[in-house]
Write a protein that holds these residues in place. Structure first.
Motif, PDB file in Angstrom:
ATOM      1  N   LEU A   1       0.828  -1.211   0.000  1.00  0.00           N
ATOM      2  CA  LEU A   1       0.000   0.000   0.000  1.00  0.00           C
ATOM      3  C   LEU A   1       0.864   1.262   0.000  1.00  0.00           C
ATOM      4  CD1 LEU A   1      -2.805  -0.945   2.582  1.00  0.00           C
ATOM      5  CD2 LEU A   1      -3.084  -0.605   0.117  1.00  0.00           C
TER       6      LEU A   1
ATOM      7  N   ARG B   1       2.038   2.162  -3.382  1.00  0.00           N
ATOM      8  CA  ARG B   1       0.996   2.772  -4.212  1.00  0.00           C
ATOM      9  C   ARG B   1       0.637   4.191  -3.762  1.00  0.00           C
ATOM     10  NH1 ARG B   1      -2.189  -1.992  -4.050  1.00  0.00           N
ATOM     11  NH2 ARG B   1      -3.947  -0.906  -3.128  1.00  0.00           N
ATOM     12  N   THR B   2       0.585   4.395  -2.439  1.00  0.00           N
ATOM     13  CA  THR B   2       0.031   5.659  -1.933  1.00  0.00           C
ATOM     14  C   THR B   2       1.098   6.678  -1.534  1.00  0.00           C
ATOM     15  OG1 THR B   2      -0.033   4.777   0.327  1.00  0.00           O
ATOM     16  CG2 THR B   2      -2.033   4.532  -1.012  1.00  0.00           C
ATOM     17  N   ALA B   3       2.290   6.204  -1.181  1.00  0.00           N
ATOM     18  CA  ALA B   3       3.319   7.114  -0.677  1.00  0.00           C
ATOM     19  C   ALA B   3       4.667   6.760  -1.290  1.00  0.00           C
ATOM     20  CB  ALA B   3       3.380   7.039   0.861  1.00  0.00           C
TER      21      ALA B   3
ATOM     22  N   VAL C   1      -1.164   7.110   3.953  1.00  0.00           N
ATOM     23  CA  VAL C   1      -1.682   5.845   3.432  1.00  0.00           C
ATOM     24  C   VAL C   1      -3.200   5.702   3.595  1.00  0.00           C
ATOM     25  CG1 VAL C   1      -1.499   3.317   3.562  1.00  0.00           C
ATOM     26  CG2 VAL C   1       0.541   4.757   3.941  1.00  0.00           C
TER      27      VAL C   1
ATOM     28  N   GLU D   1      -5.920   7.328   4.181  1.00  0.00           N
ATOM     29  CA  GLU D   1      -6.959   8.095   3.505  1.00  0.00           C
ATOM     30  C   GLU D   1      -7.003   7.833   1.993  1.00  0.00           C
ATOM     31  OE1 GLU D   1      -6.711  12.174   4.752  1.00  0.00           O
ATOM     32  OE2 GLU D   1      -6.900  11.626   6.874  1.00  0.00           O
ATOM     33  N   LYS D   2      -5.964   7.153   1.484  1.00  0.00           N
ATOM     34  CA  LYS D   2      -5.921   6.883   0.042  1.00  0.00           C
ATOM     35  C   LYS D   2      -6.252   5.427  -0.279  1.00  0.00           C
ATOM     36  CE  LYS D   2      -2.232  10.293  -0.346  1.00  0.00           C
ATOM     37  NZ  LYS D   2      -0.759  10.376  -0.305  1.00  0.00           N
ATOM     38  N   VAL D   3      -6.488   4.633   0.745  1.00  0.00           N
ATOM     39  CA  VAL D   3      -6.675   3.193   0.558  1.00  0.00           C
ATOM     40  C   VAL D   3      -8.139   2.889   0.274  1.00  0.00           C
ATOM     41  CG1 VAL D   3      -6.648   0.994   1.795  1.00  0.00           C
ATOM     42  CG2 VAL D   3      -4.686   2.543   1.939  1.00  0.00           C
ATOM     43  N   LYS D   4      -8.365   1.942  -0.661  1.00  0.00           N
ATOM     44  CA  LYS D   4      -9.740   1.603  -1.047  1.00  0.00           C
ATOM     45  C   LYS D   4     -10.399   0.625  -0.060  1.00  0.00           C
ATOM     46  CE  LYS D   4     -10.402   3.541  -5.267  1.00  0.00           C
ATOM     47  NZ  LYS D   4      -9.904   4.846  -4.756  1.00  0.00           N
TER      48      LYS D   4
END
Lengths: 358, 358
Positions: free
Chosen positions: B210, B213-215, B254, B256-259
């Motif tokens: 994660l 992908r996000t950071a 992380v 707040e951007k995770v689905k």
């Protein structure tokens, strides 16, 4: 004339900076000099050191001698313990009546702040002159009230005397106890009431005569007291004899029962430094500013009085109109408006047997 | 499963008791044990010591080892400096992904108070089970809000999952920043918002994926970091490599951007001991009582939180709902309602170059 600085008091309402063995008058509250030093310097603008006497207690006499190096040998009167103002003034009157019977004496507190010392000193001289004509009177300094203070006693004015000069001289109609707020406002609006400053001028033998008439208990006790000048140049009395005197203020014991009191109307920027609100009022440059001694960081805070010492830092956020007195042993926090009630706290500490903090 | 106690934070809003080198988690705020000790004991009710890891900083690692004698060799991760939660969790995930790739890990703060620890521990176990089915998810603990707190982030609930047992499991619809008072009240009234406790459970390798992908910044920096177990049984990393990581919270970086976030609805008497008002709320036995540690004498005062130490006495008169934190170096006084703003004061101290007080 002779001057007597009354420096034996305890000053409990300025706790925790004012402590039993380090009372307010020997503390530097307002600037780098202590209140008793300020009082001394004020009198010295006009009077010789040899004419200024100090009444202290055994507990604070050492400190006072240290703080007043000009104090003349033979001019320090040491009470074994503090017994309020009546015994202190009576004892001094007894000493002065023997030593300088022709001269008036002024009783001056050691914890008053006076913005206009020269006018004050002129009033003392005026009182001295008044006593030439009215030798059996007591001449009080009455303060033109600035606002409806409820912590002071008031003097109701009687007839104005035709006495020359700018000074307004009145007969005292009566003394009034600390009034409730509404009553105090009435007094101020009426215009014929003054604050009782507790400063007054009299002939020592006349005071002793008045004590015989108004306070026979005190007079009887006083008769048994023989003040002695010791080798250190201090007047001392036997503890047992002094303890036998009633612990009472001169106002209750004598003044309020006296017929021939006169009062001089004074506009001298006078404040009794009796509680923290008074300290704030004296020190605040503009209304609602913060006043601090020591390190203070204020965020969104106004109207606070902050004392601390050393490297300690005091900080407030969103705090207004409070008193914060921080010493290594004790910390006081209260709204400025509640400063008078520090005496309640001191009572509470006594009740809880926490004497070591007093 | 593994547990990670995050103990590297600074806790500036609990100044002046929480100091840079003695932050809140190593201080005995609530009783005689420190917050990190409370957190450790809470986890130990259900988990073995060998499964509990602690993330600390070089500055406080010594203190933490002293306070947690059960801490197993190899279970302390020492950051050269604190870089917020994202680097701390990422580093721990990297270590765990290598050491125990099959096990979930829970990130648990060291400064939370939980009234119902056993329910909390059951929720962690539930989260672990959930991850068997939803291995790519992060499972959060969301707190049923007790009132309209504006100092916490909120989680908006999505669809409820058909997961057995008493625990209500939801998909996370979205994360909401600390809201204004009116908005917070809406959230509480609506019923489909929970407080974000910051406690969550995940598989370490999944967290690393994660982060990539996000950071990406954090992921790149992390790649260059090689955690080493030293002779003292502590995981260490090179300071320069660690300092190169962005200082950012795991929420921003992380979460707040995770689905695929899930959330467990928790009613466990949870409080983030983040500011003095929270400390008061935890310690006050009844509303508006005074809470004190050390000598305190209150006259006509209620709702105060008072800390002092040694023989010092704190006293208040007519003072209500204030926080008074007295340490030998610094004193804080503020209304309880302004406790959040201690961070403003800390900023002010930094601006004035008064770092020695932090």
């Amino acid at each position: 004339m002779k001057l007597l600085i009354l420096a034996g008091g305890a000053g409990t309402r300025l706790w925790p900076l004012s402590r039993v063995n380090q009372p307010k008058q020997v503390q530097p509250f307002l600037d780098s000099v202590t209140l008793v030093q300020q009082t001394w310097r004020r009198l010295r603008r006009r009077f010789a050191a040899r004419d200024i006497f100090v009444s202290a207690t055994k507990a604070n006499a050492g400190l006072i001698k240290k703080q007043l190096p000009e104090l003349t040998s033979g001019n320090l009167i040491v009470e074994p313990v503090a017994r309020n103002t009546a015994p202190a003034i009576a004892l001094a009157a007894k000493i002065m009546a023997a030593a300088s019977p022709e001269e008036a004496m002024a009783a001056v507190n050691s914890d008053h702040f006076i913005k206009q010392p020269d006018i004050f000193l002129r009033l003392l001289i005026t009182a001295d002159k008044l006593l030439l004509k009215h030798s059996s009177s007591i001449v009080m300094i009455g303060i033109k009230p600035a606002y409806a203070e409820t912590g002071y006693g008031y003097i109701k004015l009687g007839r104005r005397l035709p006495f020359g000069g700018k000074t307004a001289v009145y007969q005292v109609d009566k003394f009034v106890e600390k009034p409730a707020p509404a009553r105090a406002a009435q007094y101020v609006a009426a215009g014929n009431y003054l604050w009782n400053s507790g400063i007054f001028v009299f002939r020592p033998q006349e005071m002793l005569n008045l004590i015989i008439r108004t306070a026979p208990n005190l007079a009887r006790g006083l008769k048994k007291i023989k003040p002695l000048l010791n080798k250190a140049g201090e007047w001392t009395v036997k503890q047992s004899a002094f303890l036998a005197l009633p612990s009472i203020s001169i106002d209750y014991a004598v003044m309020e029962k006296v017929k021939h009191c006169l009062v001089l109307k004074a506009d001298i920027g006078w404040t009794d430094v009796g509680h923290w609100r008074a300290v704030y009022d004296i020190l605040s440059p503009v209304p609602n500013s913060n006043v601090s001694r020591g390190n203070y960081v204020a965020v969104d805070s106004t109207g606070n009085l902050v004392y601390t010492s050393g490297k300690k830092i005091v900080s407030t956020i969103g705090l207004n109109n409070c008193v914060i007195i921080d010493t290594p042993q004790a910390l006081l926090v209260c709204p400025r408006a509640r400063a008078q009630d520090v005496k309640l706290l001191v009572e509470e500490l006594k009740k809880k047997k926490l004497h070591k903090y007093l």
